[in-house]
Motif scaffolding. Structure first.
Motif, PDB file in Angstrom:
ATOM      1  N   SER A   1       0.830  -1.209   0.000  1.00 38.78           N
ATOM      2  CA  SER A   1       0.000   0.000   0.000  1.00 38.78           C
ATOM      3  C   SER A   1       0.863   1.257   0.000  1.00 38.78           C
ATOM      4  CB  SER A   1      -0.926   0.001   1.225  1.00 38.78           C
ATOM      5  OG  SER A   1      -1.793  -1.111   1.218  1.00 38.78           O
TER       6      SER A   1
ATOM      7  N   GLU B   1      -7.438  -7.934  -5.253  1.00 35.62           N
ATOM      8  CA  GLU B   1      -8.512  -7.078  -4.744  1.00 35.62           C
ATOM      9  C   GLU B   1      -7.936  -5.838  -4.070  1.00 35.62           C
ATOM     10  OE1 GLU B   1     -11.849 -10.576  -3.853  1.00 35.62           O
ATOM     11  OE2 GLU B   1     -10.481  -9.901  -2.268  1.00 35.62           O
TER      12      GLU B   1
ATOM     13  N   LYS C   1      -8.263  -1.625  -4.900  1.00 34.07           N
ATOM     14  CA  LYS C   1      -8.546  -0.571  -3.922  1.00 34.07           C
ATOM     15  C   LYS C   1      -7.453   0.496  -3.915  1.00 34.07           C
ATOM     16  CE  LYS C   1     -11.071  -3.772  -0.924  1.00 34.07           C
ATOM     17  NZ  LYS C   1     -11.041  -4.521   0.356  1.00 34.07           N
TER      18      LYS C   1
END
Length: 299
Positions: free
Chosen positions: A62, A96, A100
Motif C-alpha cells: 500500500s 482485490e 482498492k
C-alpha cells in the motif's frame, strides 16, 4: 484501467529500496520512480520479482503504491502491481487490494513451488481474472519450476480481463507459437537480451530490469524499431548486451540494486534475505564495464 493498446513499449519493473535495517526506503523509491517516469517509460511495475515481492507485505504494498502514484503524477503511465503468489486465494486477495489502491493492472506469476498441472494454472488465472482488474500473466519457468504449454497460454489469454503476457521463458519459441495461431493479446519480452528478437517475432515491447540504468537507450531502441529503423535499433542495442549479461550474473535484483546504490539513485543496495548483495568479483567486472558515473550511467 490498463487497455491492451497501452500494453506496449518499455515497462520498468522497479526495485524496492530498503534501509540498512530492512525497512522500506520510500524516499529512494519515490526518487527513482520519478526519474524513470520523467524519462518516458511506458509503464511502471511495482512489487514484481525485481521488487522482491515475496518479502513485501500488504501494508508495504500500500505504501509503495501510494509513492508510485505520487511519482507518476499527471503522466499517462500505467501502474502495475505484482499480486501473484503460489496460493490462489492469497493472489485473489492481493489483486482485490490492488484494485482498492488504484492500480491500472496487476502482474500475476504462474504459481511457483507447487508445480500445478496445466489445468491448475488455468484455473488459478481464471480466479484472479474474476476480480475484474486487467491481468498480465507472468511466465518465468526458471523461477516457478513449471512451464506453460502454448494451449494453456492460449486458453488463459482468451479470458476476460487478461490483458497480456510477460514472457520470461528463456526463448522466443512461445511467442512464435502464439503468433502462428493468429492475432493475440500483447506480449512483453521479459528477457532483456532477447528484446529485439522478440520485437521481430511480434512482441509489443519489453518489461526490462536493465532499463533501470539505460532507460533512454532502451526507449530509443524501441522507437527506432517501431519506426522501421532496424539498423539503428541493432546498432544501439549491441553495446548494451555486455551490461545486460552482467546484470544477471547473480540473481536479480542484487546486481541492479548495487548499480543504483553506487550511482546514488537509491541510498542503499540492501536486499531482504534470502537475497544477498553481489560479490566483489562481479562488482569489479561491473566497474570494468564502465557503467557507473563518470562513464554515462544513464538515469
Amino acid at each position: 484501467m490498463l487497455t491492451e493498446q497501452q500494453l506496449h513499449g518499455i515497462y520498468l519493473p522497479v526495485v524496492t529500496p530498503f534501509l540498512p535495517g530492512g525497512e522500506l526506503d520510500l524516499e529512494s523509491f519515490h526518487k527513482l520512480s520519478s526519474s524513470l517516469v520523467a524519462q518516458g517509460i511506458h509503464g511502471l511495475v511495482v512489487n514484481g520479482t525485481t521488487g522482491e515481492s515475496p518479502t513485501v507485505n500488504a501494508e508495504e504494498l500500500s505504501l509503495l503504491s501510494a509513492a508510485a502514484k505520487s511519482a507518476i503524477g499527471a503522466a499517462e503511465v500505467p501502474l502495475v502491481l505484482g499480486t501473484g503468489t503460489n496460493d490462489t486465494r492469497a493472489s485473489v486477495k492481493k489483486t482485490e487490494l490492488a484494485g482498492k489502491l488504484g492500480a491500472d493492472a496487476v502482474l500475476a506469476v504462474v504459481p511457483y513451488y507447487n508445480k500445478p498441472s496445466q489445468r491448475g494454472i488455468i484455473e488459478h488465472f481464471r480466479k484472479i481474472a474474476e476480480v475484474g482488474l486487467p491481468v498480465i500473466v507472468y511466465e518465468i519457468p526458471g523461477r516457478t519450476g513449471v512451464k506453460m504449454e502454448v494451449d494453456t497460454v492460449r486458453e488463459i489469454m482468451e479470458m476476460e480481463n487478461i490483458a497480456g503476457l510477460k514472457d520470461c521463458s528463456g526463448s522466443c519459441d512461445l511467442l512464435r507459437e502464439l503468433r502462428a495461431y493468429g492475432p493475440s493479446k500483447p506480449v512483453l519480452c521479459g528477457d532483456d537480451a532477447s528484446l529485439l528478437e522478440a520485437l521481430e517475432v511480434g512482441a509489443a515491447g519489453g518489461m526490462l530490469v536493465s532499463a533501470h540504468v539505460r532507460a533512454a537507450e532502451f526507449l530509443n531502441i524501441y522507437r527506432n524499431f517501431r519506426a522501421g529503423r532496424f539498423d539503428e535499433a541493432y546498432a544501439e542495442f549491441e553495446p548494451l548486451l555486455p551490461l545486460i549479461r552482467l546484470m544477471f550474473e547473480e540473481p536479480n535484483p542484487a546486481p541492479v540494486k548495487w548499480l543504483l546504490s553506487e550511482a546514488g539513485q537509491i541510498a542503499h543496495g540492501t536486499l531482504r534475505l534470502p537475497m544477498v548483495e553481489i560479490g566483489q568479483e562481479l562488482r569489479g567486472r561491473l566497474l570494468q564495464a564502465g557503467v557507473l558515473p563518470g562513464d554515462a550511467l544513464a538515469l
